[in-house]
Design an enzyme around this catalytic site. Structure first.
Site, PDB file in Angstrom:
ATOM      1  N   PRO A   1       0.806  -1.213   0.000  1.00 17.15           N
ATOM      2  CG  PRO A   1       0.086  -0.909   2.204  1.00 17.15           C
ATOM      3  CD  PRO A   1       0.808  -1.890   1.308  1.00 17.15           C
ATOM      4  CD  GLU A   2       1.176   3.808  -4.427  1.00 12.40           C
ATOM      5  OE1 GLU A   2       1.087   5.043  -4.617  1.00 12.40           O
ATOM      6  OE2 GLU A   2       1.143   2.982  -5.353  1.00 12.40           O
TER       7      GLU A   2
END
Length: 278
Positions: A2-3
């Site tokens: 994830p970012e």
């Protein structure tokens, strides 16, 4: 993945689910997840009996204040947290369980086993190598056009996509959102970052803030296995303009979205809306 938007969404979920809970004990079934201290039993004893006082974020890192310590957690590719009742079955690939005194559990699951946890005294976590080198927070008010301009001008060269993926340049951006940001700012992924014109820098700054803000509001992008602390998928993937949409019409001009590799990463862009010589 994830970012930043996904990690921020997880942070918000954990803040509502575990803030104020006291740790009774900890179970670690995959010791290499714990990097500091290097003794898993010591890790468990250090936070036993302490309460989770805050859940913060820096870049892609989660920061949990637990008593006199801060737990720095990096989800890497597919790490995820979930809160369960103690009697609920434990899913495969669950590597760390924080057992609370109220009978609930915070479980960390990681199929790829790339995630990490570091426990440091409060106030010292910022010295952790990965955190210490992070660039500015793009959703912080201090991230201005001038800050971005100065960061670009400090570099002699570099493709703009590669620069944006560099966590020392700007914190939190990854492959998905860099592609989306560059499309919305009309900049080719291989454009030389330090050579961008003033109007391009303004567009780039505004696109970074707008895309990340929208994604946080929508709970992030569920492209592969990402879910938030409640086990829910995000909604930003339905708003992507180019990422994962190669060979489909550009939403702006109808040109077929192209896919190439920049800096070793799969890269999506519109050849017409993002010309290399713009």
């Amino acid at each position: 993945m994830p970012e930043l938007p996904e990690v921020e969404t997880v942070r918000r979920g954990l803040q509502s689910l575990v803030l104020g809970k006291t740790i009774d004990h900890v179970t670690v079934s995959l010791p290499r997840i714990i990097r500091m201290p290097d003794d898993v039993q010591q890790f468990a004893l250090m936070i036993q009996g302490h309460t989770i006082d805050a859940v913060e974020r820096r870049g892609k890192y989660l920061l949990l204040d637990i008593g006199p310590y801060t737990l720095v957690s990096h989800l890497r590719m597919e790490g995820r947290y979930g809160v369960y009742r103690s009697e609920e079955p434990i899913e495969k690939h669950t590597h760390v369980i924080f057992h609370f005194t109220d009978g609930m559990e915070l479980r960390y699951k990681d199929v790829r086993q790339f995630g990490t946890m570091d426990l440091l005294p409060r106030g010292e976590y910022a010295l952790l190598p990965g955190l210490a080198a992070l660039g500015p927070e793009p959703l912080d008010a201090t991230f201005t056009v001038d800050v971005l301009r100065q960061a670009l001008h400090k570099r002699r060269s570099g493709k703009i996509k590669v620069l944006l993926l560099d966590q020392t340049f700007v914190a939190g951006l990854g492959n998905i959102y860099v592609d989306e940001v560059l499309f919305r700012s009309g900049i080719h992924p291989e454009a030389n970052g330090p050579s961008l014109q003033e109007e391009q820098i303004v567009r780039l700054h505004d696109a970074i803030v707008a895309v990340l803000t929208q994604s946080v509001e929508l709970g992030g992008s569920s492209v592969k296995s990402y879910v938030n602390g409640y086990g829910q998928e995000g909604g930003m993937q339905h708003q992507h303009k180019v990422y994962g949409l190669e060979e489909t019409p550009c939403p702006n001009c109808g040109t077929e979205i192209a896919k190439s590799r920049v800096g070793g990463r799969g890269t999506h862009f519109c050849p017409s809306c993002q010309p290399l010589n713009n």
